[in-house]
Enzyme design. Structure first.
Site, short mmCIF file in Angstrom:
data_model
loop_
_atom_site.label_atom_id
_atom_site.label_comp_id
_atom_site.label_asym_id
_atom_site.label_seq_id
_atom_site.Cartn_x
_atom_site.Cartn_y
_atom_site.Cartn_z
N ARG A 211 0.84 -1.20 0.00
CA ARG A 211 0.00 0.00 0.00
C ARG A 211 0.87 1.24 0.00
NH1 ARG A 211 -5.10 2.12 2.10
NH2 ARG A 211 -5.02 4.28 1.43
N ARG B 60 -5.35 1.35 -5.14
CA ARG B 60 -4.52 0.80 -4.06
C ARG B 60 -4.47 -0.72 -4.12
NH1 ARG B 60 -8.26 3.83 -0.08
NH2 ARG B 60 -7.77 5.29 -1.69
N ASP C 40 -6.77 -1.69 1.03
CA ASP C 40 -7.27 -0.69 1.97
C ASP C 40 -8.02 -1.45 3.05
OD1 ASP C 40 -7.87 1.83 3.03
OD2 ASP C 40 -9.72 1.99 1.88
N ASP D 290 -10.10 -0.65 6.52
CA ASP D 290 -10.70 0.39 7.36
C ASP D 290 -11.41 -0.23 8.55
OD1 ASP D 290 -9.95 2.58 5.76
OD2 ASP D 290 -11.71 2.35 4.47
#
Length: 163
Positions: free
Chosen positions: A84, A93, A96, A98
């Site tokens: 990343r 990307r 990711d 989150d």
């Protein structure tokens, strides 16, 4: 004591399905035994106006003993291990991750905001989250199912069902 967490996964570079598979293996290492779940993988259109490939998205849920910032650090380590690079907001990307929810806690720190600030508007978060936690009530006392419209479900293409 372990706490229930939910993590969104997304990738659109360098074999996105493989990126999610590797991330799932890494996330399992953060989970308390036998608590790990992952949604189906979905294809979604990218957000923003950056021209880029479609994303592959999923949501994982598990219990962990890590504190919120420790979990954030672990997620960022996984992202970095998978190449990343943070160049553009909402840009392409390799991976990711989150942190969407950490129990029912509200966390507002410079590095971490939980519940995740955009999760209630994002079909690529809500639909996979409903795969693994259909009766979930968010910390704001809103039911997950009440946030998901037919349009949201239609925006996504299910790629791989891991159930």
């Amino acid at each position: 004591m372990a706490i229930q967490v939910y993590v969104a996964l997304g990738a659109n570079l360098a074999e996105p399905i493989q990126q999610l598979n590797v991330a799932v293996t890494a996330l399992k290492a953060l989970a308390v035994n036998d608590t790990f779940m992952v949604s189906a993988y979905y294809r979604s259109k990218p957000m923003g106006d950056v021209v880029q490939p479609d994303y592959v998205n999923a949501v994982a849920g598990f219990h962990t003993t890590l504190l919120p910032i420790e979990l954030l650090d672990a997620l960022q380590d996984i992202e970095q291990h998978q190449g990343r690079v943070r160049l553009k907001r909402w840009g392409p990307r390799t991976l990711d991750l989150d942190l969407l929810l950490y129990g029912n806690q509200h966390i507002s720190k410079p590095r971490l905001c939980v519940p995740h600030y955009g999760m209630k508007q994002r079909s690529f978060v809500l639909v996979p989250l409903a795969d693994i936690a259909p009766s979930l009530t968010l910390p704001c006392n809103t039911s997950l199912e009440s946030l998901i419209s037919v349009k949201m479900r239609d925006e996504l293409q299910k790629l791989i069902d891991l159930s």
